[in-house]
Design an enzyme around this catalytic site. Structure first.
Site, PDB file in Angstrom:
ATOM      1  CE  LYS A 209       1.039 -15.397   6.366  1.00 50.82           C
ATOM      2  NZ  LYS A 209       0.771 -15.482   7.806  1.00 50.82           N
ATOM      3  CD  GLU A 215     -11.422  -7.827  -0.008  1.00 51.43           C
ATOM      4  OE1 GLU A 215     -10.774  -8.883  -0.231  1.00 51.43           O
ATOM      5  OE2 GLU A 215     -12.152  -7.667   0.982  1.00 51.43           O
ATOM      6  N   GLY A 270      -0.193 -11.565   9.142  1.00 48.98           N
ATOM      7  CA  GLY A 270      -0.464 -10.391   8.300  1.00 48.98           C
ATOM      8  C   GLY A 270      -0.410  -9.095   9.096  1.00 48.98           C
ATOM      9  NE  ARG A 271      -3.947 -10.433  14.266  1.00 50.86           N
ATOM     10  CZ  ARG A 271      -4.316 -11.597  13.756  1.00 50.86           C
ATOM     11  NH1 ARG A 271      -4.551 -11.717  12.454  1.00 50.86           N
ATOM     12  NH2 ARG A 271      -4.430 -12.667  14.522  1.00 50.86           N
ATOM     13  CD  GLU A 356      -7.370  -9.995  11.094  1.00 49.42           C
ATOM     14  OE1 GLU A 356      -8.230  -9.619  10.275  1.00 49.42           O
ATOM     15  OE2 GLU A 356      -6.169 -10.074  10.801  1.00 49.42           O
ATOM     16  CG  HIS A 387     -12.718  20.509  19.048  1.00 47.53           C
ATOM     17  ND1 HIS A 387     -13.152  21.663  19.652  1.00 47.53           N
ATOM     18  CD2 HIS A 387     -11.373  20.466  19.248  1.00 47.53           C
ATOM     19  CE1 HIS A 387     -12.123  22.306  20.175  1.00 47.53           C
ATOM     20  NE2 HIS A 387     -11.033  21.595  19.948  1.00 47.53           N
ATOM     21  CE  LYS A 509     -10.546 -13.165   4.207  1.00 45.00           C
ATOM     22  NZ  LYS A 509      -9.167 -13.593   4.338  1.00 45.00           N
TER      23      LYS A 509
HETATM   24  O1  F6P Z   1      -9.289 -10.869   6.088  1.00 42.02           O
HETATM   25  C1  F6P Z   1      -8.303 -10.830   7.041  1.00 42.02           C
HETATM   26  C2  F6P Z   1      -6.930 -11.061   6.492  1.00 42.02           C
HETATM   27  O2  F6P Z   1      -6.690 -12.414   6.341  1.00 42.02           O
HETATM   28  C3  F6P Z   1      -5.920 -10.405   7.407  1.00 42.02           C
HETATM   29  O3  F6P Z   1      -5.552 -11.204   8.449  1.00 42.02           O
HETATM   30  C4  F6P Z   1      -4.837 -10.060   6.463  1.00 42.02           C
HETATM   31  O4  F6P Z   1      -4.012  -9.074   6.990  1.00 42.02           O
HETATM   32  C5  F6P Z   1      -5.624  -9.594   5.267  1.00 42.02           C
HETATM   33  O5  F6P Z   1      -6.741 -10.444   5.229  1.00 42.02           O
HETATM   34  C6  F6P Z   1      -4.894  -9.603   3.963  1.00 42.02           C
HETATM   35  O6  F6P Z   1      -4.411 -10.869   3.633  1.00 42.02           O
HETATM   36  P1  F6P Z   1      -3.337 -11.067   2.495  1.00 42.02           P
HETATM   37  O7  F6P Z   1      -2.098 -10.360   2.894  1.00 42.02           O
HETATM   38  O8  F6P Z   1      -3.139 -12.555   2.396  1.00 42.02           O
HETATM   39  O9  F6P Z   1      -3.891 -10.492   1.218  1.00 42.02           O
END
Ligand code: F6P
Length: 545
Positions: A209, A215, A270-271, A356, A387, A509
């Site tokens: 987003k 990452e 995002g979620r 979240e 199990h 972060k």
């Molecule tokens: O670290 C949490 C977050 O901000 C989530 O809310 C989001 O889904 C994820 O990181 C990834 O964010 P982006 O789509 O901006 O890379």
């Protein structure tokens, strides 16, 4: 203006508390004995999903009081405000309109006076055109080979939804396309997901987003380097990389042509973004028509949520029942137990969705809440979980409300059709065992030695919801996801927290950025953290050198 009364100061809350105290010793055995049709009465159905909530420690009075609490907390106007596009995500001053993404009726939805529907449908059309090209082998890689592998690079909401839906809908997916997901910044993830792929036949979707997530950006840079090492020309990026983002400037900065970008908007959390272009890997896997069926399922549940009286409203019922245990029975967690191997990532997806969203301790007025908010969400598919951790569900000291999710029809593969009776027998039996247990007398009646009786006794009275649909289709999956999304919304409104921000992820972060600079520094840095953090950094630095 006087402060809004706190949730726990509402007379409806006090009434629920008194009712909970009176009901605390009630057993499901008694409740079922008193009402022979309870198991048919406390059920409801919508969008192909049947909900049996009879195996809960509640009565008609409980539901009446919970609905009264929902009304007192303004649930009905809150639902209307979300669908209308009000800026209900107040700490980020944003509307919350994932429902518009699957508004298949295309009725206008206004944000700042502008209808967002044409933009949504335009992106869907572009996604469909791109998908058809890739699936037909007409989207060629830089060397002229068709694309054989899709690798989605994203994390959190830009990964978990597509992973979950891709797994869920494997039966509908094109088996000649390899679809992989890289999320973790642990280099092992990229390594394992790409080591058997040919860059000339691989298409990367960089999904973020913000397009700034550490990452994702690192994984995307590694992917680009891997691709260019093989293809030797920066022009290859245009054939092997597409972006899904709200941040065009960042996408361009990374080197992806905006013509290869599928956009979405800041009013999509995002979620909650699976129905946006974030769903592109799912569309590539199952095709545009099936993807639209998925959106239809979401939309059907959206309508149900917006239009159905609370007493028969699936998301409202799940939300209220969850709150009942969370706030009046001290339940700390909630288990999601899909009896479907295809839904193996469903609990993980809603771990983010729920935790979240409602893992907050500040109410909308900025005060520390004086009540419990979001539970820990966890789970694994049945029967595997049986199990592993069900022992604790049955005989542990903790109350763990659980949702059992299953499908009545067997798998289409004739080789495994006969498994389904055994599979569903387990689902049904587990809810029965959890609810009714086994008394000491019943254990004795089996001629169990007296010394073993306490160990073989099951208290029962462990609450469950059961959700059944005929089969796992794009439509039923869409409806199920929307059901849980709206359940989270209901609970957030009642707990008076902002469900659509996530400030709690920021601190880690920022600190990671600082620690990274210290790990990367050539000269020994002057560490100014606490003694534990300093020592950990020194140890990691030693390993990196
Ligand atoms: O670290 C949490 C977050 O901000 C989530 O809310 C989001 O889904 C994820 O990181 C990834 O964010 P982006 O789509 O901006 O890379």
């Amino acid at each position: 203006m006087p402060d809004k009364p706190r949730l726990t100061d509402l007379p409806e809350w006090t009434a629920l508390q008194a009712h909970a105290n009176a009901l605390r010793s009630a057993s499901l055995r008694d409740l079922f004995a008193r009402d022979p049709v309870r198991g048919e009465r406390l059920t409801t159905e919508a969008c192909g999903w049947y909900l049996d909530y009879s195996k809960n420690r509640l009565t008609d009075d409980t539901l009446r009081l919970l609905v009264a609490l929902a009304q007192a907390q303004g649930l009905a106007p809150a639902i209307a405000a979300m669908f209308r596009g009000d800026a209900i995500n107040a700490t980020e001053n944003r509307a919350v309109l994932h429902t518009a993404l699957r508004n298949r009726a295309t009725t206008p939805v206004l944000v700042d006076g502008k209808d967002v529907m044409p933009g949504i449908n335009q992106v869907l059309d572009r996604m469909a055109a791109f998908t058809r090209q890739v699936r037909a082998g007409a989207w060629l890689g830089y060397t002229g080979k068709p694309i054989r592998a899709i690798v989605n690079i994203g994390i959190g909401g830009s990964d978990l939804g597509p992973v979950m839906a891709y797994e869920a809908l494997r039966l509908y997916s094109a088996r000649n396309l390899i679809v992989r997901f890289v999320s973790n910044v642990d280099g092992a993830h990229f390594h394992e997901q790409t080591q058997d792929l040919d860059p000339a036949e691989t298409l990367f979707i960089v999904a973020s987003k913000t397009f700034t997530t550490q990452e994702t950006m690192l994984n995307a840079a590694t992917a680009r380097a891997w691709c260019l090492r093989a293809l030797q020309d920066p022009a290859a990026v245009a054939r092997h990389f597409v972006a899904v983002s709200t941040a065009e400037a960042e996408v361009v900065k990374f080197g992806i042509d905006p013509a290869n970008m599928f956009g979405f908007w800041d009013w999509v959390g995002g979620r909650y973004s699976l129905c946006s272009a974030i769903g592109l890997p799912v569309m590539l896997a199952i095709g545009p028509e099936r993807f639209l069926e998925l959106l239809d399922g979401f939309h059907a549940m959206d309508r149900h949520f917006a239009e159905t009286p609370f007493e028969r409203n699936l998301p409202v019922l799940l939300g209220l029942i969850g709150l009942w245990y969370n706030n009046f029975f001290g339940a700390e967690t909630h288990a999601l137990l899909p009896y479907s191997q295809y839904l193996s990532r469903f609990p993980a997806y809603f771990q983010q969705g729920d935790m979240e969203s409602n893992g907050k301790s500040t109410d909308k007025q900025g005060r520390r809440v004086a009540w419990q908010t979001g539970p820990v969400i966890w789970g694994e598919p049945g029967t595997n979980g049986q199990h592993a951790f069900y022992q604790l569900l049955h005989q542990g000291t903790k109350l763990i409300p659980a949702d059992f999710i299953g499908f009545t029809q067997p798998h289409a593969d004739p080789r495994v059709r006969s498994h389904h009776a055994a599979f569903m027998a387990n689902l049904v039996a587990q809810t029965e065992a959890l609810a009714f247990g086994k008394t000491a007398d019943e254990v004795r009646a089996e001629k169990t030695p007296e010394a073993l009786v306490p160990f073989k006794t099951f208290e029962g009275n462990r609450p469950t919801n059961t959700l059944l649909a005929e089969s796992l289709t794009p439509f039923s999956l869409g409806a199920l996801i929307a059901l849980y999304e709206h359940k989270i919304f209901v609970q957030g409104v009642l707990w008076d927290v902002y469900s659509f921000d996530q400030w709690g992820v920021q601190l880690g972060k920022v600190l990671a950025g600082k620690v990274l600079a210290e790990l990367d520094a050539k000269a020994e840095p002057a560490l100014k953290h606490d003694s534990s953090t300093n020592a950990l950094i020194r140890r990691c630095r030693a390993g990196l050198r």
